[in-house]
Write an enzyme that holds these catalytic residues in place. Structure first.
Site: not given
Ligand code: R5P
Length: 319
Positions: A193, A131, A38, A195, A170, A40, A220
């Site tokens: 950058k 993050h 199930n 979003r 970014d 769990n 990154d």
């Molecule tokens: C963005 O704010 C982070 O620093 C990364 O650039 C992002 O999480 C990467 O995600 P993706 O590979 O989907 O562009």
């Protein structure tokens, strides 16, 4: 000092957990995880943990929510088995990108995860490259963040950096990339950058800094769908970068990341092992190198157990 140290691991990343234990010179604690029909999950701790200083390693990896639930059950089992202190060790923090209320009527899920860990019985948290560093503030218990920067700096230092520049994907990544650039003794450039929605698609328009005829090293926190790196590499080439190398901490590699990265003009891709990368992905990805974070986690666990500084670990970037 608190009681005897013990290290347990959930099922998300057995290789990393066993490497951490090897560095520490101790076996992983015995436990049994059962998944019922199930769906769990049952966790049974199979050794005495009374009054022990327990560390539980579980990263955020697919299936993310199941692994999180397994961690919560594991912590709860340890608490009721009378562990003296439980530290949740999360190499990649679950739901780390859900860290703000940028739309109406949504959950700040990274904060919910912090609440859940505390409710389950975690008294400390150890994680790597969040993050957003503000996530540490979601906890009412001590939380330490390691940065993979020393590991990545060591790798890139072993190459010719005479004509290189570090690039942040970014403005938000500028601070951590700046730390990386400082470790390498290189200048920093930043991509503008933006979003606009939750489609995981980003668009880049401009570049702050000089990359013409240079070797660019994009830095990154994570690579998820690979969209940011693809876009960053494209803009760097259009501004005349000679080579494009990439260093990132977390290899989430979700969606069509492999295909996208293979279709991007990248000379080298360096990730760490905070998330398991399947053999199929390792084989499919050209120019990939995965660096180990096990010694950093082992050092940090020993420091927490011994009441020694964690921030000192970040000060020892090679000159
Ligand atoms: C963005 O704010 C982070 O620093 C990364 O650039 C992002 O999480 C990467 O995600 P993706 O590979 O989907 O562009």
């Amino acid at each position: 000092m608190i009681g005897e140290m013990k290290v347990f691991a959930g099922s998300s990343h057995p290789e990393l957990a066993s490497q951490i234990a090897t560095y520490m010179g101790m076996p992983l604690g015995k436990l049994k995880v059962t998944r019922f029909s199930n769906e769990n999950i049952k966790v049974k701790i199979e050794e005495n943990v009374r009054e022990a200083d327990v560390f539980v390693i579980q990263t955020s990896a697919v299936p993310v929510s199941d692994n999180l639930m397994e961690l919560l059950i594991l912590i709860d089992a340890l608490k009721y088995a009378s562990a003296a202190r439980i530290t949740a060790v999360l190499p990649y923090f679950p739901y780390a990108r859900s860290d703000k209320k940028d739309e109406a009527r949504i959950s700040i899920t990274a904060r919910l995860v912090a609440d859940l860990l505390q409710t389950a019985g975690a008294e400390r948290v150890l994680t790597m490259t969040l993050h957003a560093p503000q996530i540490l503030g979601f906890f009412r218990i001590p939380a330490d963040q390691l940065l993979a920067t020393p590991v990545l700096v060591r790798h890139f230092k072993n190459s010719d950096l005479s004509n290189s520049v570090v690039v942040a994907t970014d403005a938000g990544a500028g601070k951590v990339a700046g730390h990386f650039a400082k470790g390498l003794g290189l200048p920093l450039a930043i991509i503008d950058k933006r979003r606009f929605d939750d489609t995981e698609q980003a668009s880049s328009w401009a570049l702050i800094g000089e990359v013409h005829n240079k070797d660019a090293i994009i830095f990154d926190d994570e690579i998820a769908t690979g969209g940011s790196i693809q876009e960053a590499a494209r803009i760097l080439r259009s501004f005349g970068a000679k080579r494009v190398r990439v260093g990132a901490t977390h290899g989430v590699l979700s969606g069509s990341a492999i295909e996208r990265l293979n279709n991007t003009d990248i000379d080298e891709l360096v990730l760490t092992d905070t998330i398991p990368i399947s053999q199929a992905k390792m084989t499919a990805l050209r120019n990939l190198k995965v660096l180990s974070t096990a010694s950093m986690f082992s050092d940090a666990i020993l420091r927490i157990h011994g009441g020694r500084s964690i921030s000192q670990m970040m000060e020892c970037l090679p000159a």
